[in-house]
Design an enzyme around this catalytic site. Structure first.
Site, PDB file in Angstrom:
ATOM      1  N   TYR A  66       0.849  -1.189   0.000  1.00  0.00           N
ATOM      2  CA  TYR A  66       0.000   0.000   0.000  1.00  0.00           C
ATOM      3  C   TYR A  66       0.885   1.238   0.000  1.00  0.00           C
ATOM      4  O   TYR A  66       1.604   1.515   0.948  1.00  0.00           O
ATOM      5  CB  TYR A  66      -0.914   0.036   1.228  1.00  0.00           C
ATOM      6  CG  TYR A  66      -1.844  -1.140   1.371  1.00  0.00           C
ATOM      7  CD1 TYR A  66      -2.180  -1.941   0.292  1.00  0.00           C
ATOM      8  CD2 TYR A  66      -2.418  -1.445   2.607  1.00  0.00           C
ATOM      9  CE1 TYR A  66      -3.039  -3.025   0.435  1.00  0.00           C
ATOM     10  CE2 TYR A  66      -3.284  -2.515   2.754  1.00  0.00           C
ATOM     11  CZ  TYR A  66      -3.582  -3.308   1.673  1.00  0.00           C
ATOM     12  OH  TYR A  66      -4.435  -4.378   1.817  1.00  0.00           O
ATOM     13  N   PRO A 214     -15.861  -5.432   3.028  1.00  0.00           N
ATOM     14  CA  PRO A 214     -17.144  -5.923   3.537  1.00  0.00           C
ATOM     15  C   PRO A 214     -18.327  -5.044   3.132  1.00  0.00           C
ATOM     16  O   PRO A 214     -19.483  -5.472   3.255  1.00  0.00           O
ATOM     17  CB  PRO A 214     -16.942  -5.922   5.054  1.00  0.00           C
ATOM     18  CG  PRO A 214     -15.947  -4.833   5.284  1.00  0.00           C
ATOM     19  CD  PRO A 214     -15.004  -4.922   4.115  1.00  0.00           C
ATOM     20  N   LEU A 215     -18.037  -3.826   2.660  1.00  0.00           N
ATOM     21  CA  LEU A 215     -19.097  -2.942   2.179  1.00  0.00           C
ATOM     22  C   LEU A 215     -19.103  -2.871   0.648  1.00  0.00           C
ATOM     23  O   LEU A 215     -19.597  -1.904   0.068  1.00  0.00           O
ATOM     24  CB  LEU A 215     -18.925  -1.533   2.770  1.00  0.00           C
ATOM     25  CG  LEU A 215     -19.177  -1.437   4.271  1.00  0.00           C
ATOM     26  CD1 LEU A 215     -18.830  -0.055   4.793  1.00  0.00           C
ATOM     27  CD2 LEU A 215     -20.630  -1.774   4.603  1.00  0.00           C
ATOM     28  N   GLY A 216     -18.551  -3.909   0.017  1.00  0.00           N
ATOM     29  CA  GLY A 216     -18.546  -3.921  -1.438  1.00  0.00           C
ATOM     30  C   GLY A 216     -17.767  -2.763  -2.021  1.00  0.00           C
ATOM     31  O   GLY A 216     -18.240  -2.085  -2.933  1.00  0.00           O
ATOM     32  N   GLY A 218     -17.288   0.003  -0.742  1.00  0.00           N
ATOM     33  CA  GLY A 218     -18.003   1.247  -0.457  1.00  0.00           C
ATOM     34  C   GLY A 218     -19.385   1.344  -1.063  1.00  0.00           C
ATOM     35  O   GLY A 218     -20.148   2.263  -0.739  1.00  0.00           O
ATOM     36  N   PHE A 219     -19.756   0.381  -1.937  1.00  0.00           N
ATOM     37  CA  PHE A 219     -21.058   0.454  -2.608  1.00  0.00           C
ATOM     38  C   PHE A 219     -22.198   0.500  -1.595  1.00  0.00           C
ATOM     39  O   PHE A 219     -23.134   1.300  -1.726  1.00  0.00           O
ATOM     40  CB  PHE A 219     -21.242  -0.740  -3.554  1.00  0.00           C
ATOM     41  CG  PHE A 219     -22.586  -0.780  -4.218  1.00  0.00           C
ATOM     42  CD1 PHE A 219     -22.866   0.050  -5.301  1.00  0.00           C
ATOM     43  CD2 PHE A 219     -23.587  -1.626  -3.758  1.00  0.00           C
ATOM     44  CE1 PHE A 219     -24.117   0.034  -5.914  1.00  0.00           C
ATOM     45  CE2 PHE A 219     -24.836  -1.653  -4.359  1.00  0.00           C
ATOM     46  CZ  PHE A 219     -25.103  -0.818  -5.441  1.00  0.00           C
ATOM     47  N   PHE A 220     -22.143  -0.337  -0.567  1.00  0.00           N
ATOM     48  CA  PHE A 220     -23.224  -0.387   0.410  1.00  0.00           C
ATOM     49  C   PHE A 220     -23.158   0.761   1.421  1.00  0.00           C
ATOM     50  O   PHE A 220     -24.026   0.886   2.276  1.00  0.00           O
ATOM     51  CB  PHE A 220     -23.239  -1.745   1.108  1.00  0.00           C
ATOM     52  CG  PHE A 220     -23.513  -2.876   0.148  1.00  0.00           C
ATOM     53  CD1 PHE A 220     -24.738  -2.975  -0.488  1.00  0.00           C
ATOM     54  CD2 PHE A 220     -22.532  -3.797  -0.160  1.00  0.00           C
ATOM     55  CE1 PHE A 220     -24.987  -3.982  -1.404  1.00  0.00           C
ATOM     56  CE2 PHE A 220     -22.771  -4.814  -1.071  1.00  0.00           C
ATOM     57  CZ  PHE A 220     -24.006  -4.911  -1.694  1.00  0.00           C
ATOM     58  N   GLY A 222     -22.961   3.712  -0.073  1.00  0.00           N
ATOM     59  CA  GLY A 222     -23.474   4.750  -0.964  1.00  0.00           C
ATOM     60  C   GLY A 222     -22.541   5.126  -2.095  1.00  0.00           C
ATOM     61  O   GLY A 222     -22.890   5.969  -2.929  1.00  0.00           O
TER      62      GLY A 222
END
Length: 344
Positions: A66, A214-216, A218-220, A222
């Site tokens: 990273y 775990p939030l796709g 950031g998709f989930f 928004g």
């Protein structure tokens, strides 16, 4: 959820059966040095890590790739302002570079040792709590790579060994050389392929599961729905965030949003709660560069779901309905997935 103790209200759990105990929710540090957004300043990054710790998160995840290297340096600066003995620090080796068409991966023993020494120096620590092989090098027998990691454990430079994006066969072979404490895999409402083989195998062997993205991505939360994807973001090239695919996927977000209202929480909290309820051996590591989102993520721990709720959420975001592959087409196939995965 069986608790092993608490830190600032956040449950602590055993990650696998080797003795590693962590906060039930971790923090992924990758985004602090770019990838999804522009990198933040050291001051902002350190303040976020410190705030996460003060709220009860003690499990922090980084990698030598990273930045490269700058993320570990930033995390190291933050650690100087925190009690080291209360932190569970995870970092990774194995990805040499991110080239235009593929990942360059190295699992040779001499490279493993060199990476560990360099990470210890950048992080400013004497030991790494959890050291992952970031991606499996198919040109090097896993026994040789794990054999060197075993030596690092015996020398006290590493406490526990982990694997990321490894196949069932690789996990079994590695575990036979030295116990694997945790496996890090992509797992979210719209990426569920580890549930058939990897999750049962980990439970058979007593290995903890650390879901990244775990939030796709950031998709989930928004991303791409209530807020646009930055043009400089790695996600701009992801099929699920592009064109007609994104428009179709917005339907899935709308369903989750409706269920979130029912549970009096945000969509991101419901998506994280769903992962958190998959088992005591599951510790997701969502990342963010915003304090508000960090607090929102921590709030997911208060969302209680029944078996019926979990089924309803799973059905609302049915994996078969997800439009677009998870990968951006830039990386060669890794050890586990048929489709390429984002680096995390």
């Amino acid at each position: 959820m069986e608790e092993q103790g608490k830190t600032q209200g956040i449950p602590r759990v055993k990650l696998g059966t080797q003795g590693l105990e962590v906060s039930k929710l971790g923090y992924g540090c990758m985004g602090l040095t770019g990838v999804y957004n522009s990198p933040v300043s050291d001051e902002v990054g350190i303040s976020i890590i410190k705030d996460a710790f003060n709220k009860g998160i003690t499990f922090f995840d980084t990698s030598n790739v990273y930045g490269p290297h700058t993320n570990e340096i930033l995390v190291g600066k933050a650690l100087k302002e925190l009690p080291r003995e209360k932190i569970q620090l995870a970092t990774k080796f194995g990805i040499v570079s991110l080239e235009q068409t593929r990942l360059v991966i190295n699992g040779r023993p001499e490279y493993v040792r060199a990476c560990c020494e360099e990470s210890l120096e950048r992080l400013g620590v004497e030991y790494i709590d959890l050291y992952y092989q970031h991606r499996v090098d198919k040109t090097v027998p896993i026994e040789e790579t794990i054999g060197e990691l075993k030596k690092l454990v015996e020398e006290g430079k590493v406490k526990y060994i982990g694997l990321s994006e490894a196949s069932p066969d690789t996990i079994r072979r590695a575990h036979a050389v030295h116990p694997i404490a945790a496996v890090q895999m992509e797992w979210s409402l719209w990426t569920r392929d580890i549930e058939e083989e990897i999750v049962p195998l980990c439970r058979e062997l007593g290995i903890g599961i650390v879901p990244y993205c775990p939030l796709g991505s950031g998709f989930f939360g928004g991303r791409g729905v209530t807020e646009s994807v930055p043009t400089n973001s790695f996600l701009a090239s992801f099929p699920r965030f592009a064109g007609e695919n994104l428009e179709k996927n917005k339907t899935l977000y709308a369903r989750l949003e409706n269920l979130a209202k029912k549970h009096h929480c945000t969509p991101s909290q419901l998506a994280l709660a769903w992962i958190l309820h998959q088992g005591d051996d599951v510790v997701p590591i969502p990342g963010t560069t915003r304090i508000k989102n960090l607090h929102d993520n921590i709030g997911s721990l208060k969302v209680k779901l029944t078996k019926e709720d979990l089924i309803e959420i799973s059905n609302a975001v049915c994996e078969e309905e997800v439009a677009g592959s998870r990968n951006c087409g830039h990386f060669e196939q890794n050890d586990w997935r048929n489709a390429n995965t984002p680096v995390a």
